[in-house]
Motif scaffolding. Sequence first.
Motif, PDB file in Angstrom:
ATOM      1  N   TYR A  87       0.819  -1.209   0.000  1.00 36.14           N
ATOM      2  CA  TYR A  87       0.000   0.000   0.000  1.00 36.14           C
ATOM      3  C   TYR A  87       0.859   1.270   0.000  1.00 36.14           C
ATOM      4  CZ  TYR A  87      -3.773  -3.144   1.507  1.00 36.14           C
ATOM      5  OH  TYR A  87      -4.687  -4.159   1.606  1.00 36.14           O
ATOM      6  N   PRO A  88       1.755   1.429  -0.957  1.00 37.75           N
ATOM      7  CA  PRO A  88       2.629   2.615  -0.933  1.00 37.75           C
ATOM      8  C   PRO A  88       1.857   3.927  -1.015  1.00 37.75           C
ATOM      9  CG  PRO A  88       2.796   1.489  -3.046  1.00 37.75           C
ATOM     10  CD  PRO A  88       1.998   0.596  -2.139  1.00 37.75           C
ATOM     11  N   MET A  89       0.711   3.912  -1.663  1.00 38.68           N
ATOM     12  CA  MET A  89      -0.093   5.133  -1.777  1.00 38.68           C
ATOM     13  C   MET A  89      -0.696   5.538  -0.445  1.00 38.68           C
ATOM     14  SD  MET A  89      -1.843   2.268  -2.409  1.00 38.68           S
ATOM     15  CE  MET A  89      -1.506   1.869  -4.105  1.00 38.68           C
ATOM     16  N   VAL A  90      -0.898   4.593   0.452  1.00 41.77           N
ATOM     17  CA  VAL A  90      -1.397   4.886   1.791  1.00 41.77           C
ATOM     18  C   VAL A  90      -0.231   5.177   2.733  1.00 41.77           C
ATOM     19  CG1 VAL A  90      -2.618   3.865   3.768  1.00 41.77           C
ATOM     20  CG2 VAL A  90      -3.499   3.531   1.466  1.00 41.77           C
ATOM     21  N   TYR A  91       0.867   4.495   2.513  1.00 38.86           N
ATOM     22  CA  TYR A  91       2.052   4.667   3.353  1.00 38.86           C
ATOM     23  C   TYR A  91       2.636   6.071   3.214  1.00 38.86           C
ATOM     24  CZ  TYR A  91       6.858   4.015   4.943  1.00 38.86           C
ATOM     25  OH  TYR A  91       8.063   4.154   5.574  1.00 38.86           O
ATOM     26  N   ARG A  92       2.668   6.596   1.988  1.00 39.85           N
ATOM     27  CA  ARG A  92       3.216   7.928   1.740  1.00 39.85           C
ATOM     28  C   ARG A  92       2.351   8.695   0.731  1.00 39.85           C
ATOM     29  NH1 ARG A  92       5.910   7.193   5.700  1.00 39.85           N
ATOM     30  NH2 ARG A  92       8.142   7.393   5.923  1.00 39.85           N
ATOM     31  N   PRO A  93       1.124   9.059   1.111  1.00 42.98           N
ATOM     32  CA  PRO A  93       0.269   9.790   0.167  1.00 42.98           C
ATOM     33  C   PRO A  93       0.758  11.218  -0.036  1.00 42.98           C
ATOM     34  CG  PRO A  93      -0.778   9.697   2.314  1.00 42.98           C
ATOM     35  CD  PRO A  93       0.477   8.864   2.403  1.00 42.98           C
ATOM     36  N   VAL A 112     -11.485   7.185   1.460  1.00 46.25           N
ATOM     37  CA  VAL A 112     -10.488   8.250   1.437  1.00 46.25           C
ATOM     38  C   VAL A 112      -9.881   8.293   0.041  1.00 46.25           C
ATOM     39  CG1 VAL A 112      -8.357   9.156   2.460  1.00 46.25           C
ATOM     40  CG2 VAL A 112      -9.955   7.836   3.877  1.00 46.25           C
ATOM     41  N   GLN A 113      -9.986   9.443  -0.603  1.00 45.38           N
ATOM     42  CA  GLN A 113      -9.312   9.607  -1.892  1.00 45.38           C
ATOM     43  C   GLN A 113      -7.865   9.964  -1.601  1.00 45.38           C
ATOM     44  OE1 GLN A 113     -12.114  12.544  -3.518  1.00 45.38           O
ATOM     45  NE2 GLN A 113     -12.383  11.154  -5.242  1.00 45.38           N
ATOM     46  N   VAL A 114      -6.964   9.231  -2.236  1.00 44.81           N
ATOM     47  CA  VAL A 114      -5.536   9.386  -1.996  1.00 44.81           C
ATOM     48  C   VAL A 114      -4.850   9.688  -3.323  1.00 44.81           C
ATOM     49  CG1 VAL A 114      -3.460   8.208  -1.181  1.00 44.81           C
ATOM     50  CG2 VAL A 114      -5.652   7.732  -0.095  1.00 44.81           C
ATOM     51  N   LEU A 115      -3.989  10.657  -3.306  1.00 46.13           N
ATOM     52  CA  LEU A 115      -3.165  10.968  -4.467  1.00 46.13           C
ATOM     53  C   LEU A 115      -1.751  10.533  -4.128  1.00 46.13           C
ATOM     54  CD1 LEU A 115      -3.512  12.366  -7.248  1.00 46.13           C
ATOM     55  CD2 LEU A 115      -2.662  14.453  -6.165  1.00 46.13           C
ATOM     56  N   ASP A 116      -1.150   9.691  -4.988  1.00 44.27           N
ATOM     57  CA  ASP A 116       0.212   9.243  -4.705  1.00 44.27           C
ATOM     58  C   ASP A 116       1.229  10.224  -5.287  1.00 44.27           C
ATOM     59  OD1 ASP A 116       0.562   8.603  -7.449  1.00 44.27           O
ATOM     60  OD2 ASP A 116       0.296   6.461  -7.126  1.00 44.27           O
ATOM     61  N   ALA A 117       2.499   9.959  -5.046  1.00 47.04           N
ATOM     62  CA  ALA A 117       3.565  10.863  -5.470  1.00 47.04           C
ATOM     63  C   ALA A 117       3.629  11.021  -6.985  1.00 47.04           C
ATOM     64  CB  ALA A 117       4.905  10.366  -4.938  1.00 47.04           C
ATOM     65  N   ALA A 118       3.161  10.027  -7.731  1.00 47.30           N
ATOM     66  CA  ALA A 118       3.189  10.088  -9.195  1.00 47.30           C
ATOM     67  C   ALA A 118       1.954  10.796  -9.760  1.00 47.30           C
ATOM     68  CB  ALA A 118       3.286   8.675  -9.775  1.00 47.30           C
ATOM     69  N   GLY A 119       1.016  11.192  -8.888  1.00 48.59           N
ATOM     70  CA  GLY A 119      -0.182  11.879  -9.345  1.00 48.59           C
ATOM     71  C   GLY A 119      -1.350  10.965  -9.652  1.00 48.59           C
ATOM     72  N   THR A 120      -1.234   9.681  -9.326  1.00 53.41           N
ATOM     73  CA  THR A 120      -2.332   8.741  -9.544  1.00 53.41           C
ATOM     74  C   THR A 120      -3.309   8.832  -8.381  1.00 53.41           C
ATOM     75  OG1 THR A 120      -0.843   7.248 -10.730  1.00 53.41           O
ATOM     76  CG2 THR A 120      -2.918   6.306  -9.942  1.00 53.41           C
ATOM     77  N   SER A 121      -4.587   8.835  -8.708  1.00 57.93           N
ATOM     78  CA  SER A 121      -5.633   8.921  -7.687  1.00 57.93           C
ATOM     79  C   SER A 121      -6.096   7.512  -7.309  1.00 57.93           C
ATOM     80  CB  SER A 121      -6.812   9.738  -8.232  1.00 57.93           C
ATOM     81  OG  SER A 121      -7.809   9.846  -7.255  1.00 57.93           O
ATOM     82  N   TRP A 122      -6.245   7.288  -6.015  1.00 60.78           N
ATOM     83  CA  TRP A 122      -6.664   6.002  -5.473  1.00 60.78           C
ATOM     84  C   TRP A 122      -7.832   6.220  -4.530  1.00 60.78           C
ATOM     85  CZ3 TRP A 122      -4.056   1.825  -7.336  1.00 60.78           C
ATOM     86  CH2 TRP A 122      -2.815   2.081  -7.933  1.00 60.78           C
ATOM     87  N   LEU A 123      -8.664   5.200  -4.372  1.00 52.06           N
ATOM     88  CA  LEU A 123      -9.723   5.207  -3.390  1.00 52.06           C
ATOM     89  C   LEU A 123      -9.388   4.139  -2.355  1.00 52.06           C
ATOM     90  CD1 LEU A 123     -12.421   6.477  -2.565  1.00 52.06           C
ATOM     91  CD2 LEU A 123     -13.555   4.646  -3.850  1.00 52.06           C
ATOM     92  N   ALA A 124      -9.108   4.586  -1.144  1.00 53.93           N
ATOM     93  CA  ALA A 124      -8.841   3.668  -0.031  1.00 53.93           C
ATOM     94  C   ALA A 124     -10.146   3.511   0.739  1.00 53.93           C
ATOM     95  CB  ALA A 124      -7.742   4.218   0.863  1.00 53.93           C
ATOM     96  N   ILE A 125     -10.608   2.282   0.864  1.00 54.07           N
ATOM     97  CA  ILE A 125     -11.864   1.994   1.539  1.00 54.07           C
ATOM     98  C   ILE A 125     -11.530   1.247   2.831  1.00 54.07           C
ATOM     99  CG2 ILE A 125     -14.143   0.929   1.353  1.00 54.07           C
ATOM    100  CD1 ILE A 125     -13.596   0.951  -1.768  1.00 54.07           C
ATOM    101  N   TYR A 126     -11.688   1.962   3.946  1.00 50.96           N
ATOM    102  CA  TYR A 126     -11.362   1.418   5.258  1.00 50.96           C
ATOM    103  C   TYR A 126     -12.615   0.839   5.900  1.00 50.96           C
ATOM    104  CZ  TYR A 126      -6.905   3.924   5.274  1.00 50.96           C
ATOM    105  OH  TYR A 126      -5.654   4.371   4.978  1.00 50.96           O
ATOM    106  N   GLY A 127     -12.483  -0.327   6.508  1.00 51.24           N
ATOM    107  CA  GLY A 127     -13.516  -0.886   7.369  1.00 51.24           C
ATOM    108  C   GLY A 127     -13.116  -0.608   8.806  1.00 51.24           C
ATOM    109  N   LEU A 128     -14.037  -0.126   9.614  1.00 53.14           N
ATOM    110  CA  LEU A 128     -13.751   0.169  11.015  1.00 53.14           C
ATOM    111  C   LEU A 128     -14.799  -0.446  11.917  1.00 53.14           C
ATOM    112  CD1 LEU A 128     -12.993   3.077   9.324  1.00 53.14           C
ATOM    113  CD2 LEU A 128     -11.940   3.426  11.541  1.00 53.14           C
ATOM    114  N   GLU A 129     -14.374  -0.755  13.136  1.00 51.39           N
ATOM    115  CA  GLU A 129     -15.253  -1.301  14.166  1.00 51.39           C
ATOM    116  C   GLU A 129     -15.005  -0.529  15.460  1.00 51.39           C
ATOM    117  OE1 GLU A 129     -14.061  -5.357  14.693  1.00 51.39           O
ATOM    118  OE2 GLU A 129     -14.472  -5.874  12.602  1.00 51.39           O
ATOM    119  N   ARG A 130     -16.047  -0.412  16.254  1.00 49.70           N
ATOM    120  CA  ARG A 130     -15.881   0.216  17.567  1.00 49.70           C
ATOM    121  C   ARG A 130     -15.386  -0.850  18.549  1.00 49.70           C
ATOM    122  NH1 ARG A 130     -17.864   4.806  19.830  1.00 49.70           N
ATOM    123  NH2 ARG A 130     -19.476   5.098  18.272  1.00 49.70           N
TER     124      ARG A 130
END
Length: 150
Positions: A87-93, A112-130
């Motif tokens: 997940y380099p785009m999440v590691y260093r967005p 979460v829309q993430v833009l990586d260092a090369a300018g590529t757009s990604w959609l990170a979809i996180y699942g969360l629990e309480r």
Amino acid sequence: MTSRPPPLFTRLTRLLVLAAWVLLGLASAQATPLTAAEEQGVREAVQGQLAAFAADDANKAFSYATPHVRETMGNAASFLALVRKAYPMVYRPASVTFLKPESRDGQVIQRVQVLDAAGTSWLAIYGLERHGNAWRISGCVVVEDKRRMA
């Protein structure tokens, strides 16, 4: 001679399958609105993990994961190594834009829309629990986002 996948790859595969099942379950469940405080808590959990990645703080990043993810990954160093590699785009967005979280049957997804260092757009979809009073990340699926950043 057959080769076995490395343990880290096997763990990653299990996490991705788990995340996919969570997300599929969310798609078919009844939506319930989150309170403003819940939305803030969800966002803070993801932001906290992203900040921990930026600081290379494996223990802090690992602390935002659910107990199941922590058990599956084994330790913080393995978790951070997996994120760096898979997940380099999440590691260093280069930039992130949070969309409105959604809740269904006690599960929450935060896109979460993430833009990586090369300018590529990604959609990170996180699942969360309480877990107690805190939100913990149960999985993340990242897909290339062909839309424009919000």
